[in-house]
Design a protein around this motif. Sequence first.
Motif, PDB file in Angstrom:
ATOM      1  N   GLN A   2      -4.758 -70.250  26.210  1.00 54.77           N
ATOM      2  CA  GLN A   2      -4.362 -68.959  25.535  1.00 54.77           C
ATOM      3  C   GLN A   2      -5.043 -68.229  24.766  1.00 54.77           C
ATOM      4  OE1 GLN A   2      -1.066 -68.174  27.296  1.00 54.77           O
ATOM      5  NE2 GLN A   2      -1.814 -69.994  28.091  1.00 54.77           N
ATOM      6  N   GLU A   3      -6.058 -69.076  24.195  1.00 54.86           N
ATOM      7  CA  GLU A   3      -7.184 -68.431  23.481  1.00 54.86           C
ATOM      8  C   GLU A   3      -8.259 -67.880  24.237  1.00 54.86           C
ATOM      9  OE1 GLU A   3      -8.524 -71.452  20.986  1.00 54.86           O
ATOM     10  OE2 GLU A   3      -6.608 -71.893  19.831  1.00 54.86           O
ATOM     11  N   MET A   4      -8.106 -68.146  25.609  1.00 59.71           N
ATOM     12  CA  MET A   4      -9.344 -67.350  26.509  1.00 59.71           C
ATOM     13  C   MET A   4      -9.006 -65.848  26.673  1.00 59.71           C
ATOM     14  SD  MET A   4      -9.903 -70.203  29.343  1.00 59.71           S
ATOM     15  CE  MET A   4     -10.558 -72.093  28.913  1.00 59.71           C
ATOM     16  N   LYS A   5      -9.985 -65.017  27.004  1.00 63.69           N
ATOM     17  CA  LYS A   5      -9.630 -63.871  27.140  1.00 63.69           C
ATOM     18  C   LYS A   5      -8.764 -63.623  28.369  1.00 63.69           C
ATOM     19  CE  LYS A   5     -13.985 -62.076  25.029  1.00 63.69           C
ATOM     20  NZ  LYS A   5     -15.108 -61.362  25.392  1.00 63.69           N
ATOM     21  N   LEU A  23     -10.816 -80.386  24.312  1.00 66.13           N
ATOM     22  CA  LEU A  23     -11.332 -79.001  24.276  1.00 66.13           C
ATOM     23  C   LEU A  23     -10.563 -78.214  25.582  1.00 66.13           C
ATOM     24  CD1 LEU A  23     -15.316 -79.775  24.839  1.00 66.13           C
ATOM     25  CD2 LEU A  23     -14.172 -78.789  22.808  1.00 66.13           C
ATOM     26  N   LEU A  24      -9.652 -78.892  25.718  1.00 64.95           N
ATOM     27  CA  LEU A  24      -8.825 -78.338  27.076  1.00 64.95           C
ATOM     28  C   LEU A  24      -7.322 -78.548  26.903  1.00 64.95           C
ATOM     29  CD1 LEU A  24      -8.458 -76.391  29.524  1.00 64.95           C
ATOM     30  CD2 LEU A  24      -8.710 -78.578  30.942  1.00 64.95           C
ATOM     31  N   ASN A  25      -6.351 -77.636  26.677  1.00 62.92           N
ATOM     32  CA  ASN A  25      -4.835 -77.841  26.497  1.00 62.92           C
ATOM     33  C   ASN A  25      -4.258 -76.514  26.761  1.00 62.92           C
ATOM     34  OD1 ASN A  25      -4.932 -76.629  23.812  1.00 62.92           O
ATOM     35  ND2 ASN A  25      -5.305 -78.487  23.128  1.00 62.92           N
ATOM     36  N   TRP A  26      -3.062 -76.445  26.620  1.00 59.44           N
ATOM     37  CA  TRP A  26      -2.518 -74.977  27.025  1.00 59.44           C
ATOM     38  C   TRP A  26      -2.691 -74.065  25.778  1.00 59.44           C
ATOM     39  CZ3 TRP A  26      -0.720 -72.491  30.872  1.00 59.44           C
ATOM     40  CH2 TRP A  26       0.242 -71.432  30.673  1.00 59.44           C
ATOM     41  N   VAL A  28     -10.484 -82.699  38.790  1.00 53.73           N
ATOM     42  CA  VAL A  28      -9.650 -83.534  37.664  1.00 53.73           C
ATOM     43  C   VAL A  28     -10.431 -84.329  36.394  1.00 53.73           C
ATOM     44  CG1 VAL A  28      -7.930 -85.276  37.516  1.00 53.73           C
ATOM     45  CG2 VAL A  28      -7.883 -83.776  39.451  1.00 53.73           C
ATOM     46  N   ALA A  29     -11.526 -84.873  37.032  1.00 51.23           N
ATOM     47  CA  ALA A  29     -12.314 -85.653  35.892  1.00 51.23           C
ATOM     48  C   ALA A  29     -12.929 -84.709  34.864  1.00 51.23           C
ATOM     49  CB  ALA A  29     -13.638 -86.518  36.817  1.00 51.23           C
ATOM     50  N   VAL A  30     -13.406 -83.599  35.194  1.00 51.21           N
ATOM     51  CA  VAL A  30     -13.938 -82.843  34.349  1.00 51.21           C
ATOM     52  C   VAL A  30     -12.894 -82.265  33.591  1.00 51.21           C
ATOM     53  CG1 VAL A  30     -14.795 -80.428  34.027  1.00 51.21           C
ATOM     54  CG2 VAL A  30     -15.911 -81.919  35.792  1.00 51.21           C
ATOM     55  N   ALA A  31     -11.641 -82.002  34.041  1.00 55.97           N
ATOM     56  CA  ALA A  31     -10.571 -81.427  32.968  1.00 55.97           C
ATOM     57  C   ALA A  31     -10.148 -82.759  32.154  1.00 55.97           C
ATOM     58  CB  ALA A  31      -9.380 -81.198  33.973  1.00 55.97           C
TER      59      ALA A  31
END
Length: 531
Positions: free
Chosen positions: A493-496, A486-489, A475-478
């Motif tokens: 979705q942009e990831m392969k 650098l992280l959201n929904w 959770v801390a890393v997230a």
Amino acid sequence: MGLAYHTELYLFVFLPLVVLVYHFSSQKMRRAVLILAGYLFFWSFSRWMVLYLIAVSGLIYGAGRWMEHLKETGRARAKEFPSKERSAIKKQYKAKEKRVLMAGIIILLGILAYLKYCNFFIQNMNRIAMAAGKDFYLEPQKLLIPIGISFYTLEAIGYMADVYWGRIKAEHNWAKVALFLGFFPQIMEGPISSWKDTADALWECRPVQSQNLVKGIVRIAWGMFKKIVVADRLSVVVTAIFDSYTDYHGVMIIVAAVAYTLQLYMEFSGCMDIVIGSGNLFGVDLPENFRQPFFSGNASEFWRRWHITLGAWLKAYVFYPVSVSGLVKKWNHFARKHFGKYLTKMGIFAMTLFPVWICNGLWHGAQWNYILYGMYYFVILLAGEAVSPVREKVLDRFHLDCKALYWRVPQILKTWVIIFTGEMFFRANGAAAGFHMFRSIFHGFEFYRLWDGTLLGLGLNAADLMAAGFGILVVAVADILKERKLLNWDKLQEMKFPVRWMLYYALIFVVIVLGAYGTGYQQVDLIYAGF
């Protein structure tokens, strides 16, 4: 327990069934499905007291329509008079609107106060009588409190106030009001929504879409990860120390304070993930309630990131009305002549902040430690405002960058101390217990208790502690990635496709394997469901 968000009955029976029935219904019937689902959810906890929720919906619907009628009548009557008299006519009808608003607020807060604080008042009266040696005793009453009353009461008051201020128009369809207050994911723990936040999206009743299902399920799984991998394990440690606080001191009290803060964050934010994910299944985006609060540089910033919707409600419906009140205006006029700009500003800040934090404390429940908790943050925030000119001069004098790590990190660590201390008083078994625990920190510190096996004697084995530690790290890393945007929904979705779905399945797998449930584990009730 009812259909609590983290239970198998909610996750694998009730929620899928509602989605299925909703999907195969027409748009008009979908509204009925959601309203009935909300009342069934409420009934699972409070049975016949679901009538109270229905009555509240009727009350604010009627109050809104009445205020709207008075607005329209006032405008029409004003046109019948010369321009000099129109202002007086409008004020007359505005005063009538205000009486309707105040009547609605008094009814709702009166019921809430009676149900939540009646026995608190009785207990304190009995204590005062006993201390004074009086032969006086009031019998505590057996009261049933509707589930989630603190949450939808604030939503109801917000709706009426917004109609009164002209921010929204009064709703003419009672069912839309009923759905706004009774949307089942929000009933028990919020988030506290305004009419503009959710009413139209709920009433639209969009069709179930695959992307919304995936979004909702992933968000629910993330919430379950926080709840049953981390929070439920930390609950064992927290309960062991807080229930026997006189047996511990020094570093172990700090362990309790930190563990409870992490438990509360993991559970409440995890529950919000489940709630928001449940809303996503129906195409509804509920307000976010947390935004990486442990990256806050001060207490004020912390409360802009923690329980965001409660803070927003208090700002809109307590802080703002007080700030424009006659009392504050009189102080501003008087103080500028006699005390100068700084003291005038501090006086206004204290006058507007005090009701916000007394309301925050009382909202959480009828215990002195909750009131103390509110006053604790009132003092901290007031002190922060008082020294802000000095801080700004120091930054300017030494050319310090408040965004640089050398400044930001110490500010965050200082805020952690404030947060952990506040949550220790919040969780303590009464104000006296909180002060006892605070004092006991400063004697017999005994750092070695962290590795001599004391922690393993609190109810968790090494595997449980490792699982909880792993969960906290994830959770801390997230949160770090979210804080750095650098992280959201959308980023997910942009990831392969294979990478994205590997992460989804990994999350679900970890919840299944590391979750604290089954033989040897006792299901832990939701903390904020009791507020």
